[in-house]
Design an enzyme around this catalytic site. Sequence first.
Site, mmCIF file in Angstrom:
data_model
loop_
_atom_site.group_PDB
_atom_site.id
_atom_site.type_symbol
_atom_site.label_atom_id
_atom_site.label_comp_id
_atom_site.label_asym_id
_atom_site.label_seq_id
_atom_site.Cartn_x
_atom_site.Cartn_y
_atom_site.Cartn_z
ATOM 1 N N CYS A 111 0.853 -1.182 0.000
ATOM 2 C CA CYS A 111 0.000 0.000 0.000
ATOM 3 C C CYS A 111 0.892 1.235 0.000
ATOM 4 O O CYS A 111 1.820 1.342 0.803
ATOM 5 C CB CYS A 111 -0.908 -0.012 1.228
ATOM 6 S SG CYS A 111 -1.818 1.529 1.499
ATOM 7 N N CYS A 114 0.349 3.227 3.735
ATOM 8 C CA CYS A 114 0.826 2.705 5.030
ATOM 9 C C CYS A 114 1.890 1.620 4.884
ATOM 10 O O CYS A 114 2.376 1.097 5.880
ATOM 11 C CB CYS A 114 -0.343 2.169 5.847
ATOM 12 S SG CYS A 114 -1.103 0.676 5.146
ATOM 13 N N CYS A 129 -6.654 -5.680 -19.093
ATOM 14 C CA CYS A 129 -7.640 -4.649 -18.718
ATOM 15 C C CYS A 129 -7.031 -3.252 -18.672
ATOM 16 O O CYS A 129 -7.754 -2.261 -18.642
ATOM 17 C CB CYS A 129 -8.275 -4.989 -17.382
ATOM 18 S SG CYS A 129 -7.125 -4.930 -15.965
ATOM 19 N N CYS A 168 -7.290 -1.043 1.461
ATOM 20 C CA CYS A 168 -6.289 -1.549 2.401
ATOM 21 C C CYS A 168 -6.941 -1.662 3.774
ATOM 22 O O CYS A 168 -7.594 -0.722 4.246
ATOM 23 C CB CYS A 168 -5.093 -0.608 2.440
ATOM 24 S SG CYS A 168 -3.883 -1.001 3.726
ATOM 25 N N CYS A 171 -5.209 1.078 6.535
ATOM 26 C CA CYS A 171 -5.393 2.535 6.480
ATOM 27 C C CYS A 171 -6.615 2.947 5.663
ATOM 28 O O CYS A 171 -6.885 4.137 5.524
ATOM 29 C CB CYS A 171 -4.145 3.204 5.906
ATOM 30 S SG CYS A 171 -3.858 2.820 4.152
ATOM 31 N N HIS A 174 -8.010 3.460 -0.885
ATOM 32 C CA HIS A 174 -8.655 2.833 -2.038
ATOM 33 C C HIS A 174 -7.587 2.215 -2.939
ATOM 34 O O HIS A 174 -6.614 2.866 -3.308
ATOM 35 C CB HIS A 174 -9.454 3.879 -2.809
ATOM 36 C CG HIS A 174 -10.018 3.381 -4.107
ATOM 37 N ND1 HIS A 174 -11.147 2.594 -4.171
ATOM 38 C CD2 HIS A 174 -9.599 3.549 -5.385
ATOM 39 C CE1 HIS A 174 -11.402 2.306 -5.438
ATOM 40 N NE2 HIS A 174 -10.481 2.882 -6.190
ATOM 41 N N HIS A 177 -10.713 -2.423 -7.610
ATOM 42 C CA HIS A 177 -11.908 -3.259 -7.518
ATOM 43 C C HIS A 177 -11.535 -4.719 -7.781
ATOM 44 O O HIS A 177 -10.479 -5.004 -8.345
ATOM 45 C CB HIS A 177 -12.968 -2.817 -8.529
ATOM 46 C CG HIS A 177 -13.522 -1.451 -8.249
ATOM 47 N ND1 HIS A 177 -12.894 -0.286 -8.674
ATOM 48 C CD2 HIS A 177 -14.632 -1.046 -7.567
ATOM 49 C CE1 HIS A 177 -13.589 0.766 -8.270
ATOM 50 N NE2 HIS A 177 -14.650 0.331 -7.608
ATOM 51 N N ASP A 181 -13.902 -12.593 -12.876
ATOM 52 C CA ASP A 181 -13.562 -13.106 -14.205
ATOM 53 C C ASP A 181 -12.078 -13.442 -14.323
ATOM 54 O O ASP A 181 -11.516 -13.444 -15.413
ATOM 55 C CB ASP A 181 -13.955 -12.092 -15.283
ATOM 56 C CG ASP A 181 -13.304 -10.722 -15.066
ATOM 57 O OD1 ASP A 181 -12.496 -10.586 -14.122
ATOM 58 O OD2 ASP A 181 -13.601 -9.793 -15.842
ATOM 59 N N ARG A 189 -10.088 -11.410 -10.009
ATOM 60 C CA ARG A 189 -9.238 -10.426 -10.691
ATOM 61 C C ARG A 189 -9.239 -9.152 -9.871
ATOM 62 O O ARG A 189 -10.163 -8.356 -9.917
ATOM 63 C CB ARG A 189 -9.717 -10.145 -12.112
ATOM 64 C CG ARG A 189 -8.938 -9.000 -12.793
ATOM 65 C CD ARG A 189 -9.245 -8.894 -14.273
ATOM 66 N NE ARG A 189 -10.626 -8.570 -14.530
ATOM 67 C CZ ARG A 189 -11.111 -7.330 -14.689
ATOM 68 N NH1 ARG A 189 -10.293 -6.288 -14.574
ATOM 69 N NH2 ARG A 189 -12.393 -7.138 -14.934
ATOM 70 N N CYS A 191 -8.257 -5.787 -9.712
ATOM 71 C CA CYS A 191 -7.873 -4.741 -10.656
ATOM 72 C C CYS A 191 -7.418 -3.536 -9.838
ATOM 73 O O CYS A 191 -8.240 -2.802 -9.279
ATOM 74 C CB CYS A 191 -9.065 -4.404 -11.544
ATOM 75 S SG CYS A 191 -8.693 -3.263 -12.877
#
Length: 214
Positions: A111, A114, A129, A168, A171, A174, A177, A181, A189, A191
């Site tokens: 991350c 943190c 992707c 995470c 902390c 974000h 997602h 699949d 997956r 992503c």
Amino acid sequence: MFSLSRHALRHTRNFALTAAAKWRHPNPLGVVAAAATVMPIARCFADSDEGKTNPSKANNMENKSEKVTVNKEELRKRLTPLQYQVTQEAGTERPYTGCYNKHYEKGVYQCIVCHQDLFSSDTKYDSGCGWPAFNDVLDKGKVTLHRDASIPVVISKTLGMVRTEVRCSKCSAHMGHVFDDGPPPKHHRFCINSASIDFVRKAAPAPTPTSSKK
């Protein structure tokens, strides 16, 4: 007037006795209902089959990492504008622009906020992707999953309105997602935005000492 007041007094006394009885003998169903209303949306990552067959075991997978409080002002100084937007404002970097999209060195991805270890290069694969993709996390307690309904139907009818956000667990930054699949056997997956992670190269093995012959 007297009869009406006497009726009101009797009604008040009965109400008080009923309330006292409920206090002494609370309704367990009411307790369960109250608990259900405060159930958090976030959940730790767990295999769906295991959670269905053994819910108590799934609940025991709660993250054991110590939570940290993020200083927003300090982060603004330490992170790039894109890293801050992604991790703190749930932004998304443009596809095929992240530095780790085609990165396959051996090591661990942390991350960016943190520095908790989240993903291993052993589970990274090219999903096509446009973002770094992993088929698993280092540990089920490393991330939390959240319901994300931020995409309107008019923008994406194929994805739908609901996705699963990855954060995470230490902390709450974000990450990206997770979708179903991915490659077998788990079909996950993850992503992940390159702007939300940092790479730590795997240390080379120490050379084996050779014994000198006399």
